[in-house]
Design a protein around this motif. Sequence first.
Motif, mmCIF file in Angstrom:
data_model
loop_
_atom_site.group_PDB
_atom_site.id
_atom_site.type_symbol
_atom_site.label_atom_id
_atom_site.label_comp_id
_atom_site.label_asym_id
_atom_site.label_seq_id
_atom_site.Cartn_x
_atom_site.Cartn_y
_atom_site.Cartn_z
ATOM 1 N N ASN A 87 0.837 -1.149 0.000
ATOM 2 C CA ASN A 87 0.000 0.000 0.000
ATOM 3 C C ASN A 87 0.899 1.233 0.000
ATOM 4 O O ASN A 87 1.509 1.558 0.988
ATOM 5 C CB ASN A 87 -0.924 -0.034 1.217
ATOM 6 N N SER A 89 -0.198 4.337 -0.770
ATOM 7 C CA SER A 89 -1.084 5.503 -0.869
ATOM 8 C C SER A 89 -0.524 6.737 -0.169
ATOM 9 O O SER A 89 -0.665 7.848 -0.670
ATOM 10 C CB SER A 89 -2.469 5.173 -0.306
ATOM 11 N N GLU A 92 2.011 8.364 -2.409
ATOM 12 C CA GLU A 92 1.354 8.944 -3.583
ATOM 13 C C GLU A 92 0.646 10.249 -3.212
ATOM 14 O O GLU A 92 0.704 11.225 -3.957
ATOM 15 C CB GLU A 92 0.372 7.938 -4.180
ATOM 16 N N PHE A 110 -11.030 10.251 -3.858
ATOM 17 C CA PHE A 110 -10.481 8.905 -3.959
ATOM 18 C C PHE A 110 -11.582 7.909 -4.287
ATOM 19 O O PHE A 110 -12.656 7.946 -3.702
ATOM 20 C CB PHE A 110 -9.796 8.518 -2.646
ATOM 21 N N VAL A 113 -10.091 1.106 -4.527
ATOM 22 C CA VAL A 113 -8.935 0.456 -5.128
ATOM 23 C C VAL A 113 -9.439 -0.773 -5.883
ATOM 24 O O VAL A 113 -10.334 -1.480 -5.415
ATOM 25 C CB VAL A 113 -7.931 0.040 -4.028
ATOM 26 N N ARG A 122 -5.133 2.447 -8.181
ATOM 27 C CA ARG A 122 -5.668 3.404 -7.220
ATOM 28 C C ARG A 122 -6.088 4.643 -8.002
ATOM 29 O O ARG A 122 -5.249 5.359 -8.538
ATOM 30 C CB ARG A 122 -4.602 3.759 -6.179
#
Length: 191
Positions: A87, A89, A92, A110, A113, A122
């Motif tokens: 993960n 995220s 990012e 968002f 996923v 994602r």
Amino acid sequence: MKIMSREFTKKEKFMIVFLLLILAGLSYYRFFFVPVRNRIAAADTRREAARMELSLVEAQIARLQAMQDELEGIEGAEYSTYLASYNNSEAEIRLLNRLLADTLQYSLSFSNVTRDGDLIRRNITMQFKTTDYNAMRELIENLIDGEFRCLIGDMRCSTSSKDGSVTATATVIFYETMVDGTPDDGLPEDK
């Protein structure tokens, strides 16, 4: 039994020879000249079709060669992006926040996923406003050239007639892999 008991006159002989010559000329025209002319016209048509096909094939070869050259250029280039493990995220989001920090305003949305085998997608929808088109373009280029593999899709932008600012909306898809990734509650089932 005699069918012709008399001899032809010179005038009759001339007419018979003349008619035979006309018959020979018409036979030549009908049975030789016309078929040859038709075959020549058909050959000309086939030649033109072959020339057109040849030019299409040459154009196709040129396009294939250009694509081959581009692929060779891509193979020789070094990429700065990599496929991060799941993960990723937080990293990012930090990247997006760093890139969007100089914008006039921004928001991120968002989506869930998605997973397809070891490939994780994602989806993040971002809306932002920059001072001008060049700033928006630079932001997108920096995102593409960033350290994480991503794809930008459904990009829309508009320019304000008042101040020249650019408002843009884009969907960014970050790609991650399950290789060396740690599954958690947010990981969907494999499709």
